[in-house]
Design a protein around this motif. Sequence first.
Motif, short mmCIF file in Angstrom:
data_model
loop_
_atom_site.label_atom_id
_atom_site.label_comp_id
_atom_site.label_asym_id
_atom_site.label_seq_id
_atom_site.Cartn_x
_atom_site.Cartn_y
_atom_site.Cartn_z
N ARG A 17 0.84 -1.21 0.00
CA ARG A 17 0.00 0.00 0.00
C ARG A 17 0.87 1.26 0.00
O ARG A 17 0.57 2.24 -0.69
N THR A 18 1.95 1.24 0.78
CA THR A 18 2.84 2.39 0.81
C THR A 18 3.46 2.65 -0.55
O THR A 18 3.68 3.80 -0.94
N ALA A 19 3.75 1.58 -1.29
CA ALA A 19 4.35 1.72 -2.62
C ALA A 19 3.32 2.07 -3.69
O ALA A 19 3.68 2.23 -4.86
N GLY A 20 2.06 2.17 -3.31
CA GLY A 20 1.03 2.53 -4.27
C GLY A 20 0.43 1.38 -5.03
O GLY A 20 -0.28 1.59 -6.02
N LEU A 21 0.69 0.14 -4.59
CA LEU A 21 0.13 -1.03 -5.27
C LEU A 21 -1.25 -1.36 -4.72
O LEU A 21 -1.51 -1.21 -3.52
N GLU A 22 -2.11 -1.83 -5.58
CA GLU A 22 -3.42 -2.30 -5.16
C GLU A 22 -3.30 -3.75 -4.68
O GLU A 22 -2.62 -4.57 -5.32
N LEU A 23 -3.93 -4.06 -3.57
CA LEU A 23 -3.88 -5.42 -3.02
C LEU A 23 -5.10 -6.21 -3.48
O LEU A 23 -6.22 -5.70 -3.51
N VAL A 24 -4.85 -7.46 -3.85
CA VAL A 24 -5.93 -8.37 -4.24
C VAL A 24 -5.82 -9.61 -3.36
O VAL A 24 -4.78 -10.28 -3.34
N GLY A 25 -6.87 -9.92 -2.63
CA GLY A 25 -6.87 -11.12 -1.79
C GLY A 25 -7.36 -12.33 -2.55
O GLY A 25 -8.42 -12.29 -3.17
N ILE A 26 -6.57 -13.40 -2.52
CA ILE A 26 -6.95 -14.66 -3.16
C ILE A 26 -7.35 -15.64 -2.06
O ILE A 26 -6.53 -15.95 -1.18
N PRO A 27 -8.57 -16.15 -2.08
CA PRO A 27 -9.02 -17.04 -0.99
C PRO A 27 -8.14 -18.28 -0.86
O PRO A 27 -7.55 -18.76 -1.82
N VAL A 28 -8.09 -18.77 0.37
CA VAL A 28 -7.30 -19.95 0.70
C VAL A 28 -8.25 -21.10 1.02
O VAL A 28 -9.22 -20.93 1.77
N GLY A 29 -7.97 -22.25 0.45
CA GLY A 29 -8.73 -23.46 0.76
C GLY A 29 -7.95 -24.35 1.71
O GLY A 29 -6.98 -23.93 2.34
N ARG A 30 -8.35 -25.60 1.79
CA ARG A 30 -7.73 -26.53 2.72
C ARG A 30 -6.25 -26.73 2.44
O ARG A 30 -5.44 -26.87 3.36
N ASP A 31 -5.85 -26.70 1.15
CA ASP A 31 -4.46 -26.98 0.79
C ASP A 31 -3.69 -25.74 0.36
O ASP A 31 -2.60 -25.85 -0.21
N GLY A 32 -4.25 -24.56 0.60
CA GLY A 32 -3.55 -23.35 0.22
C GLY A 32 -4.38 -22.50 -0.73
O GLY A 32 -5.61 -22.65 -0.83
N ILE A 33 -3.72 -21.63 -1.46
CA ILE A 33 -4.39 -20.66 -2.31
C ILE A 33 -5.24 -21.35 -3.38
O ILE A 33 -4.88 -22.41 -3.90
N LEU A 34 -6.40 -20.75 -3.69
CA LEU A 34 -7.26 -21.25 -4.77
C LEU A 34 -6.74 -20.68 -6.09
O LEU A 34 -7.03 -19.54 -6.45
N VAL A 35 -5.95 -21.49 -6.80
CA VAL A 35 -5.21 -20.99 -7.94
C VAL A 35 -6.13 -20.47 -9.04
O VAL A 35 -5.80 -19.51 -9.75
N GLU A 36 -7.31 -21.06 -9.17
CA GLU A 36 -8.21 -20.62 -10.24
C GLU A 36 -8.59 -19.16 -10.12
O GLU A 36 -8.90 -18.49 -11.12
N ASP A 37 -8.52 -18.61 -8.89
CA ASP A 37 -8.87 -17.20 -8.69
C ASP A 37 -7.76 -16.25 -9.13
O ASP A 37 -7.99 -15.05 -9.26
#
Length: 469
Positions: free
Chosen positions: A215-235
Amino acid sequence: MGRTRTNSSSAEDLLIELDHTGAPLHRQIEAAIRTGVQSGRLRRGASLPPTRTLAAALGVSRGVVVEAYQQLVAEGYLTSRSGGYTQVAAESAPVPAGPRTERASTFTVDFGYGRTDVSTFPRAAWLRSVRTVLTTTPDERFAYLDGNGVPELREALADYLNRVRGTVAAAGNLVICNGYGQGIGLLIQVLAARGARRLAVEDPSPNDDARPLARTAGLELVGIPVGRDGILVEDLDTADADAVVLTPSHQWPTGGGLSADARARVIGWARRHDAYVIEDDYDAEYRYDRPAVGAIQGLAPDRVVYCGTASKTLAPGLRLGWLLVPPGLVDAVAAAKLLADRGSSVIDQLTFADFLNRGEFDRHLRRMRPVYRRRRDVLLAALRRHLPDLEPVGVAAGQHVVAWLPPYLDEAEVVAAAAAHGVRLHGVGQYRLGHGGRGGLIFGYATLSERAITEGVALLAASLRPLRG
């Protein structure tokens, strides 16, 4: 026999500057000594120079110094002792304390996460490496170096990471930094300068490093949901991100491990979108019920930035971290490091290199794995006994466990009730970017004794009785 004097001040220590065209000289000497006492620079019991010595140093007659000393004795700042010397008699006024940003913990049991047991730091082995460095290192090594870090450590780390973490590492692609916090900051800075606009992060994920820095660097953050085994790659495909921060070997905080298929799809995403994967390998050395899982960097050294640190394995106070950077980014990251602080401590880097080469790092990890495993086992047993309706996950590795709450318990209410009973816990909810999600508790166990772990869970169970109705 003459009395031995200690804690003495020389004429130079008094910092007296005289103006021979100004106020009387004895008044100037009084004022300088009085200020030194009031500021705390001249502490109670400090011996002042004899009058003849101070007079000679200042170029004045002894009578001028005697008059100044006598006035300060009368005011209570100095006292004359038998033997002809003078000491500071007054205490300096206490400096008002600024507002406190932290309070001492009042909790009986603190399940704080992200810690390692620093009481087990291998001091004797580390000291041997320090001595080796100080007695054998050429003088030129202690001068300024480039932003990558000392070659000895980069070579030792490349060997270690290739052997233990399955990376494809070359010493020339490593940059030594002051822990993960600085490393991720350097990466974000470089990516932003190259036009990056969006950074994807796991949801939930830590909220005290990559997220505020982005955020300080001016980047937009995007949250990718996490499932049982980690990040949901399809998102990821719909995120339109320039980079993603992952904890693929042990997702923080839920503890999932990204599958082989999911890892391949993450790399495919990075290649299609000309993006980078930032791999935070924060605690992969601690595993208990599963074989080692190699780093994702080994699959795509040109697309993955591997981040490692000694904070979880040795001690966070060492401030030692490392980045294994793709060839296209390494010069820019090294330049950013050089601009930030002219490089990390050479002695610490060389010490860690010797520590690695001697095999002491491997031996320390072998000693600590069964210690942390026993603490984890005690935690799981206590949860089964006192709180069987909680669901522990991510237990096969690391230094913390997440326990999902049943639907009828509210996370915030549980955390507050536990605190009222002397137990400190963090809820998973505060680390989510989105709203909602299952309530859960984070149990850090690395710094707690087995007895404290059992007591903490029992206290937590007692605190939940009113909430269960």
